[in-house]
Design a protein around this motif. Structure first.
Motif, PDB file in Angstrom:
ATOM      1  N   TRP A 141     -22.018  12.787   9.213  1.00  0.00           N
ATOM      2  CA  TRP A 141     -20.815  12.608  10.029  1.00  0.00           C
ATOM      3  C   TRP A 141     -20.467  11.132  10.151  1.00  0.00           C
ATOM      4  O   TRP A 141     -19.299  10.750  10.008  1.00  0.00           O
ATOM      5  N   ILE A 142     -21.447  10.288  10.410  1.00  0.00           N
ATOM      6  CA  ILE A 142     -21.216   8.841  10.512  1.00  0.00           C
ATOM      7  C   ILE A 142     -20.648   8.309   9.203  1.00  0.00           C
ATOM      8  O   ILE A 142     -19.673   7.539   9.193  1.00  0.00           O
ATOM      9  N   GLU A 143     -21.241   8.718   8.093  1.00  0.00           N
ATOM     10  CA  GLU A 143     -20.770   8.251   6.789  1.00  0.00           C
ATOM     11  C   GLU A 143     -19.335   8.699   6.531  1.00  0.00           C
ATOM     12  O   GLU A 143     -18.511   7.925   6.014  1.00  0.00           O
ATOM     13  N   GLN A 144     -19.002   9.920   6.901  1.00  0.00           N
ATOM     14  CA  GLN A 144     -17.647  10.443   6.680  1.00  0.00           C
ATOM     15  C   GLN A 144     -16.617   9.688   7.508  1.00  0.00           C
ATOM     16  O   GLN A 144     -15.542   9.334   6.998  1.00  0.00           O
ATOM     17  N   GLN A 145     -16.937   9.425   8.768  1.00  0.00           N
ATOM     18  CA  GLN A 145     -15.976   8.719   9.625  1.00  0.00           C
ATOM     19  C   GLN A 145     -15.811   7.268   9.185  1.00  0.00           C
ATOM     20  O   GLN A 145     -14.718   6.709   9.262  1.00  0.00           O
ATOM     21  N   ALA A 146     -16.881   6.655   8.729  1.00  0.00           N
ATOM     22  CA  ALA A 146     -16.794   5.280   8.237  1.00  0.00           C
ATOM     23  C   ALA A 146     -15.912   5.209   6.999  1.00  0.00           C
ATOM     24  O   ALA A 146     -15.097   4.283   6.844  1.00  0.00           O
ATOM     25  N   ALA A 147     -16.047   6.181   6.107  1.00  0.00           N
ATOM     26  CA  ALA A 147     -15.240   6.202   4.884  1.00  0.00           C
ATOM     27  C   ALA A 147     -13.777   6.505   5.184  1.00  0.00           C
ATOM     28  O   ALA A 147     -12.874   5.983   4.521  1.00  0.00           O
ATOM     29  N   MET A 148     -13.533   7.299   6.197  1.00  0.00           N
ATOM     30  CA  MET A 148     -12.162   7.691   6.540  1.00  0.00           C
ATOM     31  C   MET A 148     -11.367   6.521   7.105  1.00  0.00           C
ATOM     32  O   MET A 148     -10.211   6.292   6.728  1.00  0.00           O
ATOM     33  N   GLY A 149     -11.959   5.772   8.034  1.00  0.00           N
ATOM     34  CA  GLY A 149     -11.264   4.625   8.618  1.00  0.00           C
ATOM     35  C   GLY A 149     -10.078   5.043   9.474  1.00  0.00           C
ATOM     36  O   GLY A 149      -9.870   6.215   9.792  1.00  0.00           O
TER      37      GLY A 149
END
Length: 307
Positions: A141-149
């Motif tokens: 989840w952290i990785e996905q939100q970081a990539a989304m911006g």
């Protein structure tokens, strides 16, 4: 950097035998199929002996025991108070051991920097066990939100009830008996968990404002490199019915909440795997000792504003 993957079964030691070691580190080390649990050292000889016996490994005691354990290990996991952990981490790095550190790595910037300097000087790998960075549900989840911006702001709350009653006696064998937690409060105990989520998603902290709330509660307002802001409330003395943790991100995609997480042993297994991978490849992990130093810098800056 020593390649642990070149060793058939890397030997891991554990420093510490308190409640966290009993509940998480020792069970994880004993059940990870890819390593050999080489032994336990603790300041209390009887605690090391009991924990080692429970998991079929060897107990070490005294200063000489530390040296013996480090000399026999490829990596060391820590379950010690932060300012006890730091000098032992320096010794372990200089002995050539890769480090799986607990958070925070220290409560002073100087001590935290000594750990990172030792890690880099010895060319060993390091990982800091910020649970949310390794839990099965929260890590992706952290990785996905970081990539989304596209995040505008975030709100975090992590309120425990460990010290809800001023007159409650310390619970022997529990986290409530931890002297450093009682002295440093939620800012240092659960603050690293919140920052370990906010920083990879919103960017490093460029400005911090801190204010005291009831008892050990601390409120933070943070500005991040991305331009986003965040607010955080942390503490260990909330009323039991008011305790809980959550992080909400607000931005172009609307509002999203950090998933719930559980099973610290599985999370610790994943942190062990991350350290093994970092040692094998030579690539630093995003939650390494250098990141641990940054957490200490931010928390120390916040603490300096509290009266």
């Amino acid at each position: 950097m020593t390649d642990l993957m070149s060793v058939r079964k890397p030997r891991w030691g554990l420093l510490g035998a308190g409640p966290w070691a009993e509940q998480t580190q020792a069970p994880a080390l004993a059940t990870h199929g890819g390593i050999e649990f080489a032994g336990v050292w603790a300041r209390r000889e009887e605690a090391a002996a009991a924990l080692a016996a429970a998991h079929g490994t060897r107990a070490f005691s005294g200063d000489q025991g530390v040296e013996e354990l480090l000399a026999s290990c490829d990596a060391v996991a820590f379950a010690l108070p932060p300012d006890v952990q730091a000098p032992f981490a320096v010794r372990a790095a200089r002995a050539g051991c890769h480090l799986l550190l607990d958070k925070p790595i220290a409560t002073t910037v100087a001590a935290a920097r000594s750990v990172t300097d030792a890690v880099e000087g010895a060319d060993v790998a390091s990982v800091v066990f910020c649970t949310l960075r390794f839990a099965v549900d929260t890590e992706p989840w952290i990785e996905q939100q970081a990539a989304m911006g596209g995040w505008f702001t975030a709100h975090a709350q992590w309120l425990g009830s460990l010290y809800a009653a001023d007159d409650a006696p310390p619970q022997t064998g529990s986290f409530a008996a931890s002297r450093w937690r009682r002295e440093k409060g939620g800012l240092w105990d659960v603050g690293p968990h919140v920052l370990s989520v906010l920083i990879p998603v919103l960017g490093d902290v460029t400005q911090v404002t801190a204010a005291r709330g009831p008892r050990d509660t601390v409120h933070l307002v943070l500005r991040h490199e991305s331009g986003a802001s965040s607010t955080t409330s942390v503490g260990l003395s909330a009323p039991p019915k008011a305790s809980g943790a959550g992080i909400e991100l607000i931005g172009d995609q609307g509002r999203v909440m950090l998933p719930q997480w559980s099973d610290a042993v599985t999370s610790f297994h994943r942190a062990m795997d991350a350290l093994l991978e970092s040692a094998r490849t030579g690539r630093p992990h995003g939650c390494d000792a250098r990141f641990g130093l940054r957490l200490t810098e931010i928390l120390a800056a916040a603490e300096s504003q509290l009266s």
